[in-house]
Write a protein that holds these residues in place. Structure first.
Motif, short mmCIF file in Angstrom:
data_model
loop_
_atom_site.label_atom_id
_atom_site.label_comp_id
_atom_site.label_asym_id
_atom_site.label_seq_id
_atom_site.Cartn_x
_atom_site.Cartn_y
_atom_site.Cartn_z
N GLU A 13 0.83 -1.21 0.00
CA GLU A 13 0.00 0.00 0.00
C GLU A 13 0.86 1.26 0.00
O GLU A 13 0.55 2.25 -0.66
N THR A 16 2.26 1.76 -3.61
CA THR A 16 1.27 2.28 -4.55
C THR A 16 0.90 3.73 -4.20
O THR A 16 0.65 4.54 -5.09
N SER A 20 1.11 7.37 -6.44
CA SER A 20 0.07 8.40 -6.52
C SER A 20 0.65 9.77 -6.16
O SER A 20 0.34 10.78 -6.80
N THR A 74 10.36 3.26 -3.66
CA THR A 74 9.56 3.20 -4.88
C THR A 74 10.12 4.02 -6.04
O THR A 74 10.16 3.53 -7.18
N MET A 81 7.66 -0.21 -12.52
CA MET A 81 6.37 -0.42 -11.87
C MET A 81 5.26 -0.76 -12.86
O MET A 81 4.32 -1.47 -12.54
N ARG A 85 2.44 -3.88 -12.53
CA ARG A 85 1.13 -3.34 -12.18
C ARG A 85 0.18 -4.43 -11.66
O ARG A 85 -0.49 -4.25 -10.65
N PHE A 88 0.98 -5.55 -8.11
CA PHE A 88 0.55 -4.62 -7.08
C PHE A 88 -0.97 -4.57 -6.94
O PHE A 88 -1.49 -4.32 -5.86
N ASP A 92 -2.64 -5.33 -3.51
CA ASP A 92 -3.66 -4.41 -2.98
C ASP A 92 -4.91 -5.18 -2.59
O ASP A 92 -5.53 -4.89 -1.56
#
Length: 205
Positions: A13, A16, A20, A74, A81, A85, A88, A92
């Motif tokens: 988390e 990711t 963002s 990260t 990444m 995808r 993750f 998630d």
């Protein structure tokens, strides 16, 4: 076992969340804050609502270090990444289920009503992601057509029901976790969505 899955979940988390934050050009402090809020925010909100202390990250400060470390790592692998995808997304989904089960267990420990136990699971599973999306100026995943909160709701409800019927916490956790994870992963694989409410006023142009 649940604790190990929790560590994996908060690490994923945080990573990711760092992506963002990176899309919004945040500095390293912003990246860490978004990571902390995403990974630990659901449990924090739950504990504040139910007056349950200490916070997990206060009792275990290493959670702050783990999530900050994952977030700061990260950017070093950000170029890879895109290839990771799906991994993750799966992590998630695992985090959603693990957070939900932990939220339900904590509510049970403080003897809250059954409905609130399920609600506690959904808050723990989803609130961190909502806070991340709001702070990053995105529409929260929870409010979109993704099967996300509903997967958490099924997980929590099934856990509570099985635990009540069979009085076997570990069995209830395993079955509810597998079912919830399957629902979320299948929704990703086959692009399942919740029905949408679409309304347009006749005076709109």
């Amino acid at each position: 076992m649940l604790h190990i899955l929790y560590i994996i979940a908060i690490t994923a988390e945080a990573m990711t969340a760092a992506l963002s934050a990176g899309r919004r050009d945040m500095d390293w402090v912003g990246v860490c804050i978004i990571a902390w809020i995403t990974a630990l925010g659901g449990g924090t909100i739950r504990n504040m609502l139910f007056d349950h202390y200490p916070m997990a990250w206060v009792e275990h400060p290493e959670y702050l270090l783990i999530t900050a470390g994952a977030a700061l790592f990260t950017p070093l692998i950000a170029s890879f990444m895109g290839r990771l995808r799906k991994l993750f997304l799966y992590l998630d989904a695992l985090g959603l289920v693990v957070f939900t089960l932990i939220g339900c267990q904590i509510a049970q420990e403080i003897h809250l009503p059954v409905t609130i136990v399920v609600f506690s699971g959904v808050i723990t599973g989803c609130a961190g992601g909502v806070l991340r999306d709001v702070l990053c100026n995105d529409i929260p995943l929870l409010l979109r057509k993704e099967i996300y909160a509903s997967a958490s709701l099924v997980t929590g409800s099934l856990y509570v029901a099985l635990n009540h019927w069979y009085h076997h916490t570990n069995l209830a956790m395993i079955v509810a976790g597998v079912v919830g994870l399957a629902i979320r992963l299948l929704s990703i694989r086959y692009d399942w969505h919740m029905p949408k409410f679409v309304y347009r006023d006749k005076w709109e142009h």
